[in-house]
Design an enzyme around this catalytic site. Structure first.
Site, short mmCIF file in Angstrom:
data_model
loop_
_atom_site.label_atom_id
_atom_site.label_comp_id
_atom_site.label_asym_id
_atom_site.label_seq_id
_atom_site.Cartn_x
_atom_site.Cartn_y
_atom_site.Cartn_z
N LYS A 26 34.69 62.16 31.53
CA LYS A 26 34.46 60.82 32.06
C LYS A 26 35.11 60.67 33.44
O LYS A 26 34.50 60.15 34.37
CB LYS A 26 35.03 59.77 31.12
CG LYS A 26 34.84 58.33 31.63
CD LYS A 26 35.68 57.33 30.85
CE LYS A 26 37.15 57.48 31.16
NZ LYS A 26 37.99 56.40 30.59
N GLY A 95 37.83 51.07 33.08
CA GLY A 95 38.83 51.02 34.13
C GLY A 95 38.37 51.70 35.41
O GLY A 95 38.65 51.22 36.51
N ARG A 123 43.54 44.01 32.09
CA ARG A 123 43.99 45.27 32.66
C ARG A 123 44.42 45.07 34.12
O ARG A 123 43.77 44.35 34.88
CB ARG A 123 42.89 46.33 32.55
CG ARG A 123 42.48 46.56 31.11
CD ARG A 123 41.46 47.66 30.97
NE ARG A 123 42.03 48.98 31.27
CZ ARG A 123 41.37 50.12 31.13
NH1 ARG A 123 40.10 50.09 30.73
NH2 ARG A 123 41.94 51.27 31.41
N GLN A 171 44.71 55.20 39.00
CA GLN A 171 43.37 54.86 39.47
C GLN A 171 43.40 53.99 40.72
O GLN A 171 42.45 54.01 41.51
CB GLN A 171 42.57 54.17 38.36
CG GLN A 171 42.19 55.10 37.23
CD GLN A 171 41.45 54.40 36.11
OE1 GLN A 171 41.28 53.17 36.13
NE2 GLN A 171 41.02 55.14 35.11
N GLU A 311 46.86 59.53 28.25
CA GLU A 311 45.65 59.23 27.48
C GLU A 311 45.57 60.02 26.18
O GLU A 311 44.80 59.69 25.28
CB GLU A 311 44.42 59.52 28.34
CG GLU A 311 44.26 60.96 28.75
CD GLU A 311 43.18 61.15 29.81
OE1 GLU A 311 42.72 62.28 29.97
OE2 GLU A 311 42.82 60.17 30.47
N ARG A 342 48.31 50.07 23.94
CA ARG A 342 48.19 51.19 23.00
C ARG A 342 49.46 51.44 22.20
O ARG A 342 49.40 51.87 21.05
CB ARG A 342 47.77 52.46 23.75
CG ARG A 342 46.28 52.49 24.08
CD ARG A 342 45.88 53.75 24.82
NE ARG A 342 44.42 53.83 24.93
CZ ARG A 342 43.77 54.65 25.75
NH1 ARG A 342 44.47 55.46 26.53
NH2 ARG A 342 42.47 54.67 25.78
N ARG A 383 40.10 55.87 22.10
CA ARG A 383 41.12 56.84 21.72
C ARG A 383 41.72 56.52 20.35
O ARG A 383 42.20 57.42 19.65
CB ARG A 383 42.23 56.89 22.77
CG ARG A 383 41.78 57.27 24.17
CD ARG A 383 41.19 58.66 24.25
NE ARG A 383 40.82 59.01 25.63
CZ ARG A 383 40.02 60.00 25.95
NH1 ARG A 383 39.49 60.77 25.02
NH2 ARG A 383 39.73 60.24 27.22
N LYS A 408 32.37 54.99 24.46
CA LYS A 408 32.92 54.91 25.82
C LYS A 408 33.04 56.29 26.45
O LYS A 408 32.84 56.45 27.66
CB LYS A 408 34.30 54.24 25.75
CG LYS A 408 35.01 54.06 27.08
CD LYS A 408 36.36 53.40 26.83
CE LYS A 408 37.15 53.22 28.12
NZ LYS A 408 36.59 52.18 28.98
#
Length: 424
Positions: A26, A95, A123, A171, A311, A342, A383, A408
């Site tokens: 991804k 994201g 986010r 990011q 991740e 998470r 996840r 996703k």
């Protein structure tokens, strides 16, 4: 995968023996689409991921005039056009789309409205929007620093130097670097906070070079000069982070799993799984056929700093609940700003099944204890679906909520997982 409210994660009744193919990365797919859209001519992106996030990226780029089409060889992406008028970009809970596309909107001539799922509004985005404003972008977010927001394109931006706090997400930095070749004078970014996931930054720099840019890095300062990008075609690697549950399965069940197509050299953070397998008591071999993982069915306890590979935390946390002693995960405070918090989600759900998992300031403390059947809530987080699948290898009756959310990154995950276990 058919829509269903829950999925009973299958138990492994014997050692696994399987060859698994995972879809394209991804992270690489969406970076390739952005760079292709910024290129001087069409780019064929081979073996890309086809998932919700990837489709949202293509749809966003189409709003900027970068149309695309699926061919027998991949996805052909055409360059951005200036355009005019008002358009709307649907972010979903992606994201990469939320972070990588606002700079492109600022470079164009359209007024672009951004919004998405409720989760994307939680986010972090403020540091990136602030940096774009400092570079001359016209952005209205009503002070939220999050979607919904509007970018009013001015037909291009001059560029220059900007400071950026990328500590909440690498990011933010990647978004500016990917777009930098299209700024009139390029962009220089000076970091004021340490970003997580150094491998993702290396990935961005590597892909910029492949498309013809000349990024430079000196410590915490990055410079990408104005460049006309062009590559023609680019092939996406398999997603090594998505491979994580398959990689660790033999540690839980014993047996062997080969991940076909695992690259010998890569910037993907998921490549760290090779060293993790050894640390937790398994064996790995990388050759032209892929990565072969062997396990004994016994998982060693470990103390792990996952700052660069955050991740992977959900799958690893689930795995360590099945280990032979207490474990600690640290360095992942930034996971509180991902698809969900998470760390809180993992502590809550693993404890609800009988685990002894507590949050720390920057991670989790895990003390193995007998686990029971029950519902494993996934909070619309792909996840966490994968984490629930790992638990189910040894714990009968784990009901994984909303398995479709794994679309996703891997729409075929449930089928692939069940196929892996068909002979186990």
């Amino acid at each position: 995968m058919p829509e269903q409210n829950s999925w009973t994660a299958p138990v492994a009744t014997d050692k696994v023996e399987a060859v698994v193919r995972v879809p394209g990365s991804k992270s690489i797919t969406n970076r390739a689409y952005v760079l292709a859209a910024l290129s001087a001519g069409p780019t064929l992106v081979r073996e890309p991921l086809d998932s919700r996030d990837a489709r949202l990226m293509l749809a966003a780029l189409a709003e900027f005039g970068a149309t695309s089409e699926h061919t027998g060889d991949g996805v052909l992406v055409r360059p951005l056009t200036q355009g005019s008028g008002e358009v709307t970009v649907a972010l979903g809970n992606a994201g990469t789309v939320a972070r990588f596309t606002p700079p492109l909107a600022a470079l164009g001539g359209r007024t672009v409205h951004f919004d998405g799922d409720p989760a994307i509004r939680r986010r972090p985005l403020a540091p990136l929007l602030g940096a774009l404003r400092d570079l001359g972008a016209d952005i209205d977010d009503a002070g939220r620093g999050a979607p919904p927001f509007t970018v009013r394109g001015q037909g291009g931006l001059r560029g220059g130097a900007v400071e950026l706090d990328s500590s909440a997400s690498s990011q933010f930095l990647s978004a500016l670097l990917l777009a930098a070749p299209a700024f009139a004078t390029g962009v220089t970014v000076r970091l004021t906070g340490t970003p997580p996931s150094e491998p993702h930054i290396a990935m961005t720099l590597d892909m910029l070079r492949r498309f013809g840019a000349a990024p430079q890095r000196h410590g915490d300062e990055f410079h990408v000069p104005h460049t006309a990008l062009e590559l023609g075609e680019y092939t996406v690697e398999p997603d090594l982070s998505t491979a994580a549950p398959f990689v660790v399965a033999p540690l839980v069940t014993g047996g062997t799993v080969r991940i076909a197509g695992w690259p010998r050299e890569t910037t993907q953070p998921g490549d760290w799984l090779r060293s993790l397998v050894r640390e937790l008591g398994g064996g790995v071999m990388l050759d032209d056929a892929g990565l072969t993982v062997t396990g004994t069915g016994q998982v060693r306890a470990a103390t792990l700093d996952l700052h660069e590979v955050g991740e992977l935390t959900p799958v690893i946390a689930a795995l360590l609940c099945l280990a032979d002693g207490p474990s600690v995960i640290s360095g992942v405070a930034h996971l509180r700003g991902h698809e969900t918090d998470r760390l809180a989600a993992l502590a809550t759900e693993l404890t609800a099944l009988g685990g002894d998992v507590t949050e720390t300031e920057d991670g989790l403390r895990i003390r193995p204890s007998p686990l029971d059947a029950g519902t494993f809530h996934t909070y619309d987080d792909h996840r966490l679906v994968m984490a629930g699948a790992v638990l189910g290898l040894r714990v009968p009756g784990v009901e994984v909520e909303n398995p479709a959310t794994v679309g996703k990154t891997f729409p075929g995950f449930v089928a692939a997982w069940q196929e892996m276990l068909a002979n186990a």
